[in-house]
Design a protein around this motif. Structure first.
Motif, PDB file in Angstrom:
ATOM      1  N   LYS A 100      46.209   8.459  40.545  1.00  0.00           N
ATOM      2  CA  LYS A 100      47.034   9.640  40.257  1.00  0.00           C
ATOM      3  C   LYS A 100      48.464   9.467  40.765  1.00  0.00           C
ATOM      4  O   LYS A 100      49.417   9.782  40.065  1.00  0.00           O
ATOM      5  CB  LYS A 100      46.420  10.896  40.886  1.00  0.00           C
ATOM      6  CG  LYS A 100      45.190  11.378  40.202  1.00  0.00           C
ATOM      7  CD  LYS A 100      45.558  12.174  38.982  1.00  0.00           C
ATOM      8  CE  LYS A 100      44.306  12.788  38.380  1.00  0.00           C
ATOM      9  NZ  LYS A 100      44.429  12.976  36.958  1.00  0.00           N
ATOM     10  N   SER A 101      48.610   8.958  41.991  1.00  0.00           N
ATOM     11  CA  SER A 101      49.963   8.802  42.544  1.00  0.00           C
ATOM     12  C   SER A 101      50.721   7.699  41.809  1.00  0.00           C
ATOM     13  O   SER A 101      51.933   7.808  41.622  1.00  0.00           O
ATOM     14  CB  SER A 101      49.915   8.549  44.048  1.00  0.00           C
ATOM     15  OG  SER A 101      49.090   7.462  44.354  1.00  0.00           O
ATOM     16  N   ILE A 102      50.035   6.647  41.356  1.00  0.00           N
ATOM     17  CA  ILE A 102      50.694   5.589  40.572  1.00  0.00           C
ATOM     18  C   ILE A 102      51.172   6.167  39.240  1.00  0.00           C
ATOM     19  O   ILE A 102      52.322   5.966  38.829  1.00  0.00           O
ATOM     20  CB  ILE A 102      49.739   4.395  40.346  1.00  0.00           C
ATOM     21  CG1 ILE A 102      49.532   3.643  41.653  1.00  0.00           C
ATOM     22  CG2 ILE A 102      50.280   3.460  39.271  1.00  0.00           C
ATOM     23  CD1 ILE A 102      48.473   2.552  41.588  1.00  0.00           C
ATOM     24  N   GLU A 103      50.291   6.895  38.579  1.00  0.00           N
ATOM     25  CA  GLU A 103      50.647   7.502  37.294  1.00  0.00           C
ATOM     26  C   GLU A 103      51.847   8.435  37.445  1.00  0.00           C
ATOM     27  O   GLU A 103      52.783   8.397  36.653  1.00  0.00           O
ATOM     28  CB  GLU A 103      49.443   8.267  36.743  1.00  0.00           C
ATOM     29  CG  GLU A 103      49.688   8.910  35.406  1.00  0.00           C
ATOM     30  CD  GLU A 103      48.495   9.721  34.915  1.00  0.00           C
ATOM     31  OE1 GLU A 103      48.528  10.124  33.742  1.00  0.00           O
ATOM     32  OE2 GLU A 103      47.560   9.955  35.703  1.00  0.00           O
ATOM     33  N   GLN A 104      51.840   9.258  38.501  1.00  0.00           N
ATOM     34  CA  GLN A 104      52.936  10.204  38.713  1.00  0.00           C
ATOM     35  C   GLN A 104      54.249   9.481  39.017  1.00  0.00           C
ATOM     36  O   GLN A 104      55.301   9.852  38.508  1.00  0.00           O
ATOM     37  CB  GLN A 104      52.596  11.170  39.855  1.00  0.00           C
ATOM     38  CG  GLN A 104      53.595  12.289  40.019  1.00  0.00           C
ATOM     39  CD  GLN A 104      53.737  13.121  38.756  1.00  0.00           C
ATOM     40  OE1 GLN A 104      52.763  13.508  38.139  1.00  0.00           O
ATOM     41  NE2 GLN A 104      54.964  13.388  38.365  1.00  0.00           N
ATOM     42  N   LEU A 143      42.405   2.306  35.164  1.00  0.00           N
ATOM     43  CA  LEU A 143      43.733   1.706  35.117  1.00  0.00           C
ATOM     44  C   LEU A 143      44.709   2.672  34.469  1.00  0.00           C
ATOM     45  O   LEU A 143      44.321   3.670  33.890  1.00  0.00           O
ATOM     46  CB  LEU A 143      43.704   0.360  34.381  1.00  0.00           C
ATOM     47  CG  LEU A 143      43.107   0.296  32.969  1.00  0.00           C
ATOM     48  CD1 LEU A 143      44.155   0.613  31.925  1.00  0.00           C
ATOM     49  CD2 LEU A 143      42.594  -1.114  32.746  1.00  0.00           C
ATOM     50  N   VAL A 144      45.989   2.338  34.612  1.00  0.00           N
ATOM     51  CA  VAL A 144      47.040   3.135  33.994  1.00  0.00           C
ATOM     52  C   VAL A 144      47.619   2.290  32.863  1.00  0.00           C
ATOM     53  O   VAL A 144      48.050   1.157  33.083  1.00  0.00           O
ATOM     54  CB  VAL A 144      48.145   3.517  35.013  1.00  0.00           C
ATOM     55  CG1 VAL A 144      49.275   4.261  34.329  1.00  0.00           C
ATOM     56  CG2 VAL A 144      47.571   4.341  36.149  1.00  0.00           C
ATOM     57  N   ARG A 145      47.595   2.838  31.664  1.00  0.00           N
ATOM     58  CA  ARG A 145      48.133   2.153  30.491  1.00  0.00           C
ATOM     59  C   ARG A 145      49.499   2.766  30.172  1.00  0.00           C
ATOM     60  O   ARG A 145      49.629   3.976  30.060  1.00  0.00           O
ATOM     61  CB  ARG A 145      47.197   2.313  29.301  1.00  0.00           C
ATOM     62  CG  ARG A 145      47.652   1.603  28.038  1.00  0.00           C
ATOM     63  CD  ARG A 145      46.669   1.814  26.899  1.00  0.00           C
ATOM     64  NE  ARG A 145      45.298   1.510  27.293  1.00  0.00           N
ATOM     65  CZ  ARG A 145      44.754   0.288  27.229  1.00  0.00           C
ATOM     66  NH1 ARG A 145      45.474  -0.723  26.803  1.00  0.00           N
ATOM     67  NH2 ARG A 145      43.502   0.098  27.597  1.00  0.00           N
ATOM     68  N   ILE A 146      50.498   1.901  30.045  1.00  0.00           N
ATOM     69  CA  ILE A 146      51.859   2.358  29.765  1.00  0.00           C
ATOM     70  C   ILE A 146      52.291   1.740  28.444  1.00  0.00           C
ATOM     71  O   ILE A 146      52.379   0.519  28.326  1.00  0.00           O
ATOM     72  CB  ILE A 146      52.840   1.922  30.868  1.00  0.00           C
ATOM     73  CG1 ILE A 146      52.324   2.355  32.228  1.00  0.00           C
ATOM     74  CG2 ILE A 146      54.220   2.472  30.603  1.00  0.00           C
ATOM     75  CD1 ILE A 146      52.938   1.596  33.375  1.00  0.00           C
ATOM     76  N   ASP A 186      57.715   9.595  36.804  1.00  0.00           N
ATOM     77  CA  ASP A 186      58.961  10.081  37.401  1.00  0.00           C
ATOM     78  C   ASP A 186      60.129   9.101  37.292  1.00  0.00           C
ATOM     79  O   ASP A 186      61.236   9.431  37.709  1.00  0.00           O
ATOM     80  CB  ASP A 186      58.744  10.426  38.875  1.00  0.00           C
ATOM     81  CG  ASP A 186      57.828  11.627  39.055  1.00  0.00           C
ATOM     82  OD1 ASP A 186      57.607  12.377  38.079  1.00  0.00           O
ATOM     83  OD2 ASP A 186      57.331  11.827  40.187  1.00  0.00           O
ATOM     84  N   ILE A 187      59.901   7.901  36.759  1.00  0.00           N
ATOM     85  CA  ILE A 187      60.986   6.918  36.639  1.00  0.00           C
ATOM     86  C   ILE A 187      61.988   7.418  35.610  1.00  0.00           C
ATOM     87  O   ILE A 187      61.622   7.665  34.459  1.00  0.00           O
ATOM     88  CB  ILE A 187      60.454   5.533  36.216  1.00  0.00           C
ATOM     89  CG1 ILE A 187      59.504   4.986  37.261  1.00  0.00           C
ATOM     90  CG2 ILE A 187      61.612   4.564  35.988  1.00  0.00           C
ATOM     91  CD1 ILE A 187      58.794   3.719  36.841  1.00  0.00           C
ATOM     92  N   PRO A 188      63.270   7.552  36.004  1.00  0.00           N
ATOM     93  CA  PRO A 188      64.269   8.023  35.044  1.00  0.00           C
ATOM     94  C   PRO A 188      64.584   6.944  34.008  1.00  0.00           C
ATOM     95  O   PRO A 188      64.488   5.748  34.274  1.00  0.00           O
ATOM     96  CB  PRO A 188      65.494   8.317  35.915  1.00  0.00           C
ATOM     97  CG  PRO A 188      65.324   7.461  37.115  1.00  0.00           C
ATOM     98  CD  PRO A 188      63.844   7.306  37.313  1.00  0.00           C
ATOM     99  N   ASN A 189      64.955   7.357  32.821  1.00  0.00           N
ATOM    100  CA  ASN A 189      65.397   6.476  31.726  1.00  0.00           C
ATOM    101  C   ASN A 189      64.334   5.508  31.237  1.00  0.00           C
ATOM    102  O   ASN A 189      64.668   4.523  30.600  1.00  0.00           O
ATOM    103  CB  ASN A 189      66.637   5.672  32.142  1.00  0.00           C
ATOM    104  CG  ASN A 189      67.798   6.554  32.495  1.00  0.00           C
ATOM    105  OD1 ASN A 189      68.020   7.572  31.850  1.00  0.00           O
ATOM    106  ND2 ASN A 189      68.529   6.187  33.524  1.00  0.00           N
ATOM    107  N   LEU A 190      63.072   5.745  31.535  1.00  0.00           N
ATOM    108  CA  LEU A 190      62.042   4.822  31.065  1.00  0.00           C
ATOM    109  C   LEU A 190      61.535   5.233  29.692  1.00  0.00           C
ATOM    110  O   LEU A 190      61.381   4.396  28.812  1.00  0.00           O
ATOM    111  CB  LEU A 190      60.884   4.757  32.070  1.00  0.00           C
ATOM    112  CG  LEU A 190      59.801   3.736  31.769  1.00  0.00           C
ATOM    113  CD1 LEU A 190      60.390   2.326  31.796  1.00  0.00           C
ATOM    114  CD2 LEU A 190      58.679   3.837  32.768  1.00  0.00           C
TER     115      LEU A 190
END
Length: 184
Positions: free
Chosen positions: A76-80, A98-101, A84-88
């Motif tokens: 959860k904290s990784i996903e958040q 896992l977290v899929r981006i 929160d990364i600006p301009n991504l």
């Protein structure tokens, strides 16, 4: 004494140039790159921890990244933190393991935004190098009573040349990154 000041300034400027190059690498180009997340800090049990220490990051496809945490409780904290990364412009999804981006397609407008962002990072790096020069100049001025005016003038010219070389190195890295960003 002068040599010590110059060596210290040179090594600090070298580190500033390397930091700028690492900063440029965090700006996305056409392919999803795990380096995008090298500087992402995750709140892990109350202390900020780099993502690379908490998870493995893989790029199975051109526009997809998979973040597999070593400790599933940090999902959860990784996903958040990624959200929160600006301009991504990416929306991470968490499937419990896992977290899929999936990175959005780069449009011409988005590329120009990234170029602006990289130029800002380049300018920040140059300001940092100039700050190092200013501190070294102050250190040289403190030595002025122990050394002659000629030696001081020679050291200042050497410092200016060193500064110019490092600013040029940042400009060169910036030019390469801009070309990479604008390449379709």
């Amino acid at each position: 004494m002068i040599a010590d000041v110059m060596a210290d300034a040179g090594s600090r400027m070298d580190r500033a140039v390397e930091a700028a190059k690492e900063d440029f690498a965090t700006v996305r180009t056409g392919r999803a790159n795990p380096q995008l997340f090298q500087k992402v800090m995750i709140d892990y049990y109350g202390s900020p921890t780099p993502l690379a220490q908490l998870a493995s990051i893989n790029s199975p496809e051109a526009r997809t990244l998979l973040v597999t945490p070593y400790d599933k409780s940090s999902l959860k904290s990784i996903e958040q933190a990624i959200r929160d990364i600006p301009n991504l412009g990416a929306n991470p999804t968490n499937d419990g393991n896992l977290v899929r981006i999936t990175m959005p397609e780069l449009t011409e407008e988005r590329r120009k935004e990234y170029v602006k962002l990289v130029r800002g990072k380049g300018e920040d790096a140059k300001v940092h190098v100039r700050g190092i020069r200013r501190k070294a100049k102050d250190d040289l001025d403190k030595l002025a009573s122990d050394i002659g005016e000629d030696e001081l003038a020679r050291a200042e010219k050497e410092l200016d040349a060193l500064t110019r070389a490092h600013v040029d190195a940042i400009d060169e890295a910036l030019k390469r990154k801009e070309a990479e960003l604008l390449e379709v």
